[in-house]
Write an enzyme that holds these catalytic residues in place. Structure first.
Site, mmCIF file in Angstrom:
data_model
loop_
_atom_site.group_PDB
_atom_site.id
_atom_site.type_symbol
_atom_site.label_atom_id
_atom_site.label_comp_id
_atom_site.label_asym_id
_atom_site.label_seq_id
_atom_site.Cartn_x
_atom_site.Cartn_y
_atom_site.Cartn_z
ATOM 1 N N LYS A 193 49.694 44.275 61.558
ATOM 2 C CA LYS A 193 50.610 43.467 62.364
ATOM 3 C C LYS A 193 52.081 43.698 61.978
ATOM 4 O O LYS A 193 52.372 44.298 60.941
ATOM 5 C CB LYS A 193 50.227 41.993 62.227
ATOM 6 C CG LYS A 193 48.852 41.688 62.832
ATOM 7 C CD LYS A 193 48.521 40.216 62.721
ATOM 8 C CE LYS A 193 47.176 39.892 63.340
ATOM 9 N NZ LYS A 193 46.872 38.448 63.224
ATOM 10 N N PHE B 197 48.502 27.919 70.241
ATOM 11 C CA PHE B 197 49.253 28.922 69.489
ATOM 12 C C PHE B 197 49.504 30.208 70.267
ATOM 13 O O PHE B 197 50.146 31.127 69.750
ATOM 14 C CB PHE B 197 48.535 29.257 68.170
ATOM 15 C CG PHE B 197 47.148 29.813 68.353
ATOM 16 C CD1 PHE B 197 46.940 31.151 68.659
ATOM 17 C CD2 PHE B 197 46.034 28.993 68.200
ATOM 18 C CE1 PHE B 197 45.661 31.666 68.819
ATOM 19 C CE2 PHE B 197 44.749 29.496 68.353
ATOM 20 C CZ PHE B 197 44.566 30.843 68.671
ATOM 21 N N ARG C 143 36.160 43.352 57.795
ATOM 22 C CA ARG C 143 36.501 41.925 57.696
ATOM 23 C C ARG C 143 36.505 41.461 56.233
ATOM 24 O O ARG C 143 37.324 40.631 55.844
ATOM 25 C CB ARG C 143 35.568 41.089 58.560
ATOM 26 C CG ARG C 143 35.844 41.357 60.058
ATOM 27 C CD ARG C 143 35.058 40.486 60.977
ATOM 28 N NE ARG C 143 35.465 39.094 60.923
ATOM 29 C CZ ARG C 143 36.557 38.585 61.501
ATOM 30 N NH1 ARG C 143 37.377 39.377 62.167
ATOM 31 N NH2 ARG C 143 36.824 37.300 61.419
ATOM 32 N N THR D 162 41.250 34.542 57.340
ATOM 33 C CA THR D 162 42.381 34.534 58.266
ATOM 34 C C THR D 162 43.606 33.877 57.640
ATOM 35 O O THR D 162 44.726 34.363 57.794
ATOM 36 C CB THR D 162 41.988 33.803 59.566
ATOM 37 O OG1 THR D 162 40.858 34.479 60.132
ATOM 38 C CG2 THR D 162 43.124 33.795 60.564
ATOM 39 N N ASN E 126 49.680 37.049 59.262
ATOM 40 C CA ASN E 126 48.615 37.325 58.290
ATOM 41 C C ASN E 126 48.268 38.802 58.139
ATOM 42 O O ASN E 126 47.157 39.155 57.757
ATOM 43 C CB ASN E 126 47.371 36.488 58.594
ATOM 44 C CG ASN E 126 46.708 36.849 59.903
ATOM 45 O OD1 ASN E 126 47.195 37.695 60.652
ATOM 46 N ND2 ASN E 126 45.587 36.213 60.184
ATOM 47 N N HIS F 290 44.593 42.379 61.775
ATOM 48 C CA HIS F 290 43.543 41.882 62.673
ATOM 49 C C HIS F 290 42.344 42.796 62.523
ATOM 50 O O HIS F 290 42.497 44.009 62.351
ATOM 51 C CB HIS F 290 44.028 41.927 64.127
ATOM 52 C CG HIS F 290 42.915 41.833 65.133
ATOM 53 N ND1 HIS F 290 42.404 40.633 65.567
ATOM 54 C CD2 HIS F 290 42.184 42.804 65.760
ATOM 55 C CE1 HIS F 290 41.419 40.875 66.429
ATOM 56 N NE2 HIS F 290 41.278 42.177 66.562
#
EC number: 2.7.4.6
Length: 143
Positions: free
Chosen positions: A11, A59, A87, A93, A114, A117
């Site tokens: 991100k 959000f 993951r 998260t 965070n 993804h």
């Protein structure tokens, strides 16, 4: 063990802090192969389309604004049980809840920013990979 593909985003927060190489190293150290990768700057329309399943959530607007705030890295990863493996590398998260040594514990600032993804299922991975990559852009690594 099943060889799977999963989709991953580094991100804008992690890209801005030059964490791309460190994060890619985590993927490869865990046995995941990067079979497609590119840097892009999402348009509002692209971000809204990708996150459409969250469009009714409170959000959503902030998520779209964040994901369009700077360049991102999108990649397709391949390996044994790739969805779960990826993951696990990412961590929870919320980085405050992420296990030590995970990407989010090490590189994320908050639940909103965070760092990364990852697809949550094989079906999601297929949809997400196809959103960003054509079949011709995927380069399975056989060596």
């Amino acid at each position: 063990m099943a060889i799977e593909r999963t989709f991953s985003i580094i991100k804008p927060d992690a890209v801005a802090k030059n964490h791309i190489g460190a994060i890619y190293n985590r993927f490869e150290t865990a046995g995941l192969k990067i079979i497609a990768s590119k840097m892009i700057h999402l348009s509002k329309e692209q971000a809204e389309g990708f996150y459409a399943e969250h469009s009714e959530r409170p959000f959503f607007g902030a998520l779209v604004a964040f994901m369009t705030s700077g360049p991102i890295m999108v990649q397709t990863l391949e390996g044994e049980n790739a969805v779960l493996a990826h993951r696990e590398i990412l961590g929870a998260t919320n980085p405050a809840e992420a296990a030590e040594g995970t990407i989010r514990a090490d590189f994320a600032e908050s639940i909103d920013e965070n760092a990364a993804h990852g697809s949550d299922s094989v079906a999601s991975a297929e949809r997400e990979v196809a959103y960003f990559f054509s079949a011709e852009e995927l380069c399975p690594r056989t060596r």
